[in-house]
Design a protein around this motif. Structure first.
Motif, PDB file in Angstrom:
ATOM      1  N   THR A   1    -100.845 -58.021 -35.471  1.00 24.39           N
ATOM      2  CA  THR A   1    -100.783 -56.577 -35.295  1.00 24.39           C
ATOM      3  C   THR A   1    -101.750 -55.649 -35.973  1.00 24.39           C
ATOM      4  OG1 THR A   1     -98.528 -57.093 -35.159  1.00 24.39           O
ATOM      5  CG2 THR A   1     -99.137 -54.697 -35.735  1.00 24.39           C
ATOM      6  N   THR A   2    -102.480 -56.296 -37.047  1.00 24.14           N
ATOM      7  CA  THR A   2    -103.708 -55.821 -37.746  1.00 24.14           C
ATOM      8  C   THR A   2    -104.740 -55.263 -36.905  1.00 24.14           C
ATOM      9  OG1 THR A   2    -103.000 -56.770 -39.759  1.00 24.14           O
ATOM     10  CG2 THR A   2    -105.226 -55.806 -39.676  1.00 24.14           C
TER      11      THR A   2
ATOM     12  N   TYR B   1    -103.765 -52.115 -34.925  1.00 20.96           N
ATOM     13  CA  TYR B   1    -104.220 -51.045 -35.591  1.00 20.96           C
ATOM     14  C   TYR B   1    -105.575 -50.528 -35.565  1.00 20.96           C
ATOM     15  CZ  TYR B   1     -99.268 -51.809 -38.016  1.00 20.96           C
ATOM     16  OH  TYR B   1     -98.125 -51.826 -37.993  1.00 20.96           O
TER      17      TYR B   1
ATOM     18  N   SER C   1    -106.355 -46.781 -33.599  1.00 21.91           N
ATOM     19  CA  SER C   1    -106.982 -45.811 -34.527  1.00 21.91           C
ATOM     20  C   SER C   1    -108.201 -45.318 -34.013  1.00 21.91           C
ATOM     21  CB  SER C   1    -107.277 -46.306 -36.019  1.00 21.91           C
ATOM     22  OG  SER C   1    -108.477 -47.327 -35.875  1.00 21.91           O
TER      23      SER C   1
ATOM     24  N   ASP D   1     -99.324 -45.743 -34.784  1.00 21.49           N
ATOM     25  CA  ASP D   1     -97.952 -45.822 -34.822  1.00 21.49           C
ATOM     26  C   ASP D   1     -97.163 -45.356 -33.108  1.00 21.49           C
ATOM     27  OD1 ASP D   1     -97.143 -46.937 -37.041  1.00 21.49           O
ATOM     28  OD2 ASP D   1     -96.642 -45.214 -37.968  1.00 21.49           O
TER      29      ASP D   1
ATOM     30  N   ASP E   1    -102.037 -54.953 -45.398  1.00 24.97           N
ATOM     31  CA  ASP E   1    -101.589 -53.556 -45.842  1.00 24.97           C
ATOM     32  C   ASP E   1    -102.700 -52.577 -46.021  1.00 24.97           C
ATOM     33  OD1 ASP E   1     -99.079 -54.654 -45.924  1.00 24.97           O
ATOM     34  OD2 ASP E   1     -99.125 -54.905 -48.237  1.00 24.97           O
TER      35      ASP E   1
ATOM     36  N   LYS F   1    -103.513 -51.256 -42.490  1.00 22.02           N
ATOM     37  CA  LYS F   1    -102.550 -50.513 -41.982  1.00 22.02           C
ATOM     38  C   LYS F   1    -102.436 -49.254 -42.655  1.00 22.02           C
ATOM     39  CE  LYS F   1     -97.315 -49.951 -41.398  1.00 22.02           C
ATOM     40  NZ  LYS F   1     -96.100 -50.587 -41.752  1.00 22.02           N
ATOM     41  N   GLU F   2    -102.545 -48.904 -44.121  1.00 17.68           N
ATOM     42  CA  GLU F   2    -102.673 -47.736 -44.903  1.00 17.68           C
ATOM     43  C   GLU F   2    -103.952 -46.886 -44.302  1.00 17.68           C
ATOM     44  OE1 GLU F   2    -104.002 -46.015 -49.272  1.00 17.68           O
ATOM     45  OE2 GLU F   2    -103.507 -48.422 -48.912  1.00 17.68           O
TER      46      GLU F   2
ATOM     47  N   THR G   1    -105.730 -46.876 -41.446  1.00 15.05           N
ATOM     48  CA  THR G   1    -105.567 -46.807 -40.025  1.00 15.05           C
ATOM     49  C   THR G   1    -104.646 -45.438 -39.613  1.00 15.05           C
ATOM     50  OG1 THR G   1    -104.261 -48.421 -39.390  1.00 15.05           O
ATOM     51  CG2 THR G   1    -106.624 -48.960 -39.098  1.00 15.05           C
ATOM     52  N   HIS G   2    -103.650 -45.581 -40.701  1.00 22.95           N
ATOM     53  CA  HIS G   2    -102.500 -44.681 -40.248  1.00 22.95           C
ATOM     54  C   HIS G   2    -103.070 -43.056 -40.851  1.00 22.95           C
ATOM     55  CE1 HIS G   2    -100.481 -48.007 -38.908  1.00 22.95           C
ATOM     56  NE2 HIS G   2     -99.472 -47.275 -38.658  1.00 22.95           N
TER      57      HIS G   2
END
Length: 594
Positions: free
Chosen positions: A242-243, A246, A250, A256, A376, A379-380, A382-383
């Protein structure tokens, strides 16, 4: 400004067609639309000008859409001061529905019935007026854009905004409602912040680099004149697949809001692909797809249009069309997933459109303590930073599409043509063309935006091709279908319990009572029954073609006669079965290599 200004006109002059009005018919001002009206006060005709609309707006064109005539209106929103363009059906002009439509978009129409009647007259006219009220020919025809993506050198985003090198004056966007919800193009942070915090994380990590390349390739597809394709990252759970999604998501918007699962019908998948036309669609966990629908979904999404459907008027509904990149994840390969779900083989063509790539866990953690900490971190960031770089990337393509085509045709595609020229089967060349598109996207973006050298890009993409090739066929001399036939033939012949000796005087009952053929211990041959050969060995391949292939590799003997059944032997007569001879394929295990 006052709502009206009056001037008196004599009764005779007012009734004369040769006398010009004292005021202009219409005038556009920053305070609204002013129009000339007439009224009678104590028997005296009086001409006056009134503000019929309190928003700066003008009718700029006409459009034919969905079997109806529209007027195109450009206006400045009173609150935001941003320019906007809307369409209004002519059949609603002057009606309650029409006034509601204008007011819903922020256009402040006068509440006076007399003013509204005059304003409706202006909206209905096919004459184009300059801001000073002078007629300027007829209204030009505008194009109505109903799908996001490229349109005559301009790129339309799912939220309706347009990226173009020059001002767009004859195009109005009317996308499906909620299209931007299913293809989010929101922005957080700047393109420079994305380059600083997200882009460096792909260095040294092939899967992340490929997923980024796929996202960049989405807007590049029509520029290069190629059809969309997909990458399917497969591997064990908790490997960080899933990384990769992301990173890719992005580029164009919020990860999301851009990530979806395979748990949807083929029709819904087609609609999602249309919403993401000339972009990338991320689909997580292929195991969530229903077995019977997954094959249809794969064929449908890469076909580029949905199934034709009739309407209530005995015609056909308008088909959705798209050209989209697909990113997918799952624990198993696409063909293995379908095989377990349906007990069938997927057509090899689908595996050239959706390429199986074994997911390699990130090797370069960029200072993170472990894989989880790195995931992590991805995810941080890219969000936190998303969307801006995609708009920057498209803006560059809008300015210099010829540069992209030249890079692809002259450099990258030529390199990949040379790489795949060593393989006989066309499927390898088609897959190589897909990897060439990803390589082109990464190279075009890398000089200023990505911390990747051309050598790193070429090495990573070529390694991914080798990974795909090893899973696509067990021998590069054979296609996927041919390799499958050879492998299935070996697996069938290995089931010795299904082939009792033809010379036995009495057969012992088999556990499931199923016989696939007979064996000849003296010659070492195995006689496979035709139905077993077609279903368990040939599969999707024509039985005669499969027999020719197996003859070529030494696993089948023919009668050496030019007849329809040259590959079926009729000289097997099981002693215990009695009766006539049995038609069968005369086979043997593959010869051992020196």
């Amino acid at each position: 400004m006052a709502d009206s200004i009056t001037k008196q006109v004599s009764a005779g002059a007012a009734n004369s067609d040769n006398v010009k009005p004292l005021f202009k018919y219409v005038e556009i001002t920053p305070n609204g639309v002013m129009m000339s009206l007439m009224k009678t006060v104590k028997g005296v005709e009086t001409e006056y000008i009134a503000t019929v609309c309190h928003t700066e707006m003008r009718v700029v064109g006409r459009a034919d859409f969905d079997d109806a005539e529209y007027r195109v209106i450009s206006f400045v929103h009173p609150a935001t001061k941003h320019s906007r363009t809307v369409m209004i059906p002519m059949e609603t002009i002057g009606t309650r529905q029409g006034w509601q439509l204008l007011q819903k978009n922020g256009i402040q129409v006068s509440t006076r019935p007399t003013y509204r009647e005059k304003f409706a007259e202006y909206l209905m006219k096919a004459i184009r007026y300059r801001d000073d009220g002078v007629p300027d020919g007829v209204l030009p025809e505008w194009r109505v854009i109903t799908t996001p993506g490229w349109h005559d050198g301009a790129y339309v985003l799912p939220d309706g905004s347009i990226i173009s090198a020059n001002p767009v004056t004859d195009m109005i966007v009317k996308l499906a409602r909620r299209s931007d919800e299913h293809a989010n193009v929101g922005v957080s942070g700047t393109a420079e912040e994305w380059r600083k915090h997200v882009a460096p994380l792909v260095v040294g990590n092939t899967a992340l680099m490929l997923s980024l390349g796929a996202a960049l390739a989405g807007p590049l597809l029509p520029v290069l004149g190629v059809r969309g394709f997909g990458l399917h990252f497969w591997g064990g759970t908790s490997k960080g697949k899933t990384t990769a999604l992301y990173i890719a998501s992005s580029v164009m918007g919020s990860p999301d809001k851009r990530e979806y699962s395979w748990d949807m019908t083929p029709l819904a998948l087609g609609i999602m692909a249309a919403f993401n036309n000339h972009s990338v669609l991320a689909l997580d966990e292929i195991k969530q797809a229903k077995g019977r629908e997954i094959a249809r979904a794969i064929y449908g999404v890469f076909n580029g249009k949905n199934r034709a459907q009739g309407d209530k008027e005995s015609g056909l509904r308008e088909q959705l069309r798209w050209n989209t990149m697909i990113l997918s994840t799952g624990e198993l390969t696409v063909d293995r997933h379908i095989s377990l779900a349906l007990g069938e083989d997927i057509d090899a063509g689908a595996l050239v459109r959706l390429l199986n790539i074994k997911y390699q866990e990130p090797a370069n953690l960029h200072g993170s303590a472990n894989g989880k900490a790195f995931a992590d971190r991805v995810k941080e960031v890219t969000h936190k930073y998303y969307g801006a770089f995609g708009r920057h990337w498209i803006a560059n393509l809008v300015k210099s599409p010829d540069k992209a085509r030249s890079e692809y045709v002259v450099a990258v595609k030529a390199r990949w043509d040379a790489i795949t020229a060593q393989y006989e089967h066309g499927a390898f060349g088609r897959a190589g063309g897909h990897f060439a598109v990803i390589e082109t996207a990464l190279k075009l973006a890398s000089p200023k935006a990505l911390p990747l050298t051309d050598a790193e890009i070429e090495s990573g993409v070529q390694a991914a091709f080798a990974e795909w090739l090893s899973g696509y066929t067990s021998d590069a001399n054979f296609s996927h279908e041919e390799s499958g036939v050879i492998e299935r033939a070996g697996a069938v012949l290995a089931q010795v319990g299904k082939f009792p000796p033809a010379k036995m005087s009495k057969f012992s009952p088999l556990p499931n009572g199923e016989i696939w053929g007979y064996s000849d211990d003296d010659s070492g041959h195995v006689y496979v029954l035709p139905e077993v050969f077609r279903q368990r060995i040939a599969g999707n391949m024509d039985a005669t073609d499969a027999a020719k292939l197996l003859e070529g590799v030494g696993m089948l003997e023919s009668t050496q006669q030019k007849q329809k059944r040259r590959y079926c032997w009729q000289n097997v007569r099981p002693k215990a079965a009695g009766g006539p001879q049995v038609v069968a394929y005369k086979m043997r295990h593959a010869p051992e290599e020196e």
